[in-house]
Design an enzyme around this catalytic site. Structure first.
Site, PDB file in Angstrom:
ATOM      1  N   ARG A   1      -7.653 -14.213  57.102  1.00 33.01           N
ATOM      2  CA  ARG A   1      -9.111 -14.134  57.278  1.00 33.01           C
ATOM      3  C   ARG A   1      -9.586 -14.805  58.566  1.00 33.01           C
ATOM      4  O   ARG A   1     -10.728 -14.586  58.984  1.00 33.01           O
ATOM      5  CB  ARG A   1      -9.807 -14.764  56.070  1.00 33.01           C
ATOM      6  CG  ARG A   1      -9.857 -13.847  54.859  1.00 33.01           C
ATOM      7  CD  ARG A   1     -10.607 -14.487  53.705  1.00 33.01           C
ATOM      8  NE  ARG A   1      -9.796 -15.469  53.007  1.00 33.01           N
ATOM      9  CZ  ARG A   1     -10.243 -16.266  52.050  1.00 33.01           C
ATOM     10  NH1 ARG A   1     -11.523 -16.214  51.697  1.00 33.01           N
ATOM     11  NH2 ARG A   1      -9.451 -17.125  51.450  1.00 33.01           N
TER      12      ARG A   1
ATOM     13  N   ARG B   1      -8.526 -33.119 118.940  1.00 30.69           N
ATOM     14  CA  ARG B   1      -9.429 -31.979 118.999  1.00 30.69           C
ATOM     15  C   ARG B   1      -9.516 -31.531 120.451  1.00 30.69           C
ATOM     16  O   ARG B   1      -9.244 -32.302 121.376  1.00 30.69           O
ATOM     17  CB  ARG B   1     -10.815 -32.344 118.454  1.00 30.69           C
ATOM     18  CG  ARG B   1     -11.513 -33.438 119.241  1.00 30.69           C
ATOM     19  CD  ARG B   1     -12.744 -33.948 118.532  1.00 30.69           C
ATOM     20  NE  ARG B   1     -13.436 -34.969 119.334  1.00 30.69           N
ATOM     21  CZ  ARG B   1     -14.222 -35.888 118.823  1.00 30.69           C
ATOM     22  NH1 ARG B   1     -14.421 -35.948 117.518  1.00 30.69           N
ATOM     23  NH2 ARG B   1     -14.835 -36.759 119.609  1.00 30.69           N
TER      24      ARG B   1
END
Length: 457
Positions: free
Chosen positions: A16, A440
């Site tokens: 169930r 950078r």
């Protein structure tokens, strides 16, 4: 007290539930139903717990591990047949045996202890745990004699109109004299419409032999709820959640909105901590005193120190210290170790990393597979580049380092103590202590360049 044993009935598939997950493994407040039952029984210092498995035996065994021994019911031929499978393990033992269904997650150790005590006081061979309900339809009725002793159990379908008015019902939990139980089980017949062997028949067998059969009525009928479908599962979840939240509040925890706060059954929270609505705390989480958690935070399997705040964030399988501020919208992933007085700000993700005392990552950063020292500042948008497409690599950031905004630390790499990394740098080599590292391109300005683009023509 006599030796206490237990048999847990957990062999049913639970059709169930309409689920691929076996019924007793469905969770209530984050823990499988059958584990709730076993943990409560274990509080009674039981000598042996035998779990009867059938459908999903390997899954149930794998989950419960050493919390129980197991007996296999290959065919599901009824509850008496299920208990009989434990005879090889328990049949020769002296003491009393609890029989409890694995789909009754709300039953408390205090109730089972009271059942055992009453059983012994009555010198009974069997004692039934009963409950009182105004809606007894479908339950077996407890019929008592003038002395208050159990005369018989009548199933609903077999009860007379007068017997159906009885509101004391059989919950399906029992306490038996162990030897008497297994002797009586051998006499149970399957001469019924279902062709099954029913455990309540043991009661009739013992009564017919002149033995004392008693009944102990639980004060809280909700404990007896058996979960057979998703509706009952939700009911059990709601009842247990209310029980858990109430206990925390009684222990000094403030829940701003208990009905909107979800706390697992194994969670520990210190006094004067405040939990805001929409928060889910699960697993074996331990939270200290004077913390603020939520709103809308999710924490699982974490240890959190005192005075820590976690706002609108997620944390899992990690250690978080005292005086830490996390969030809003931060993510602490598994195997992280956040030390005291750390700040983990909005949209910061930390994974499998150590983050030292007093360090900060205030916004928009990813820290993965890293060892970050004390008093480190990690600027906005900075990340540890830990994955090369095949393997994860370690980034080490030593004490007192300053990482400028939008920096990439390409692992494996070490930034030495007290070093500075300039904003916008991509660091691929180790940075010495006290150094300034700039990685950078140099800025180049092209004068009057826009006029050459002819954007307006």
């Amino acid at each position: 007290m006599t030796n206490i044993f237990a048999v847990i009935l957990a062999a049913g598939k639970g059709t169930r539930m309409k689920s691929k997950l076996y019924k007793v493994l469905h969770p209530v407040c984050g823990k499988p139903m059958v584990e709730h039952v076993i943990d409560q029984i274990s509080d009674l210092h039981t000598k042996k717990i035998v779990t009867i498995v059938g459908h999903g035996a390997d899954e149930v065994k794998g989950y419960l591990g050493e919390k129980s021994v197991f007996a296999l019911q290959e065919e599901q031929l009824g509850t008496a047949h299920a208990v009989m499978q434990a005879e090889e393990i328990l049949g020769s033992e002296h003491g009393c045996t609890l029989v409890v269904c694995g789909d009754t997650p709300l039953i408390k150790s205090e109730t089972m202890e009271a059942l055992v005590n009453y059983h012994q006081k009555q010198n009974a061979k069997a004692t039934i745990l009963t409950g009182y309900t105004d809606a007894p339809d479908g339950y077996g009725r407890i019929i008592r004699n003038e002395d208050g002793m159990v005369e018989r159990i009548v199933e609903h379908k077999d009860a007379t109109a007068e017997e159906r008015k009885v509101k004391e019902i059989n919950t399906g939990t029992y306490c038996f004299d162990n030897r008497s139980l297994f002797e009586a089980l051998k006499k149970v017949s399957n001469d019924n419409s279902q062709g099954e062997y029913y455990l309540p028949d043991v009661i009739e067998i013992l009564k017919s032999a002149g033995e004392i059969v008693a009944a102990y009525q639980t004060e809280d009928f909700s404990e007896t709820l058996g979960v057979n479908d998703r509706v009952a599962l939700s009911q059990a979840e709601a009842i247990m959640q209310k029980r858990i939240n109430r206990k925390h509040m009684q222990d000094g925890v403030t829940l701003i909105s208990p009905q909107n706060t979800y706390i697992g059954s194994d969670v520990s929270i210190g006094a004067d901590t405040v939990i805001y609505p929409g928060t889910i705390i699960s697993g074996h989480t331990v939270i200290g005193r004077d913390c603020e958690i939520g709103p809308n935070s999710e924490i699982s399997n974490c240890r959190i120190g005192d005075r820590t705040k976690v706002r609108q964030s997620v944390a899992a399988d990690s250690e978080i210290g005292s005086g830490v501020n996390i969030g809003p919208f931060a993510h602490i992933r598994p195997a992280s170790e956040i030390h005291d007085e750390v700040k983990v700000g909005n949209f910061v993700e930390i994974k499998k990393s150590v983050f030292g005392k007093g360090s900060k990552a205030s916004h928009l950063s990813y820290i993965g597979d890293a060892e970050v020292g004390a008093n480190v500042n990690i600027g906005c948008g900075s990340i540890t580049v830990n994955y090369d497409g095949k393997n994860k690599h370690l980034t080490k950031i030593e004490d007192d380092v300053f990482i400028g905004c939008n920096s990439n630390l390409v692992a494996p790499v070490t930034v030495g103590k007290g070093a500075y990394v300039a904003a916008g740098s991509t660091i691929t080599d180790d940075v010495p202590g006290e150094a300034l590292s700039i990685a950078r391109s140099r800025q180049v300005n092209k004068e009057n360049y826009v006029q050459k683009l002819n954007f307006n023509k």
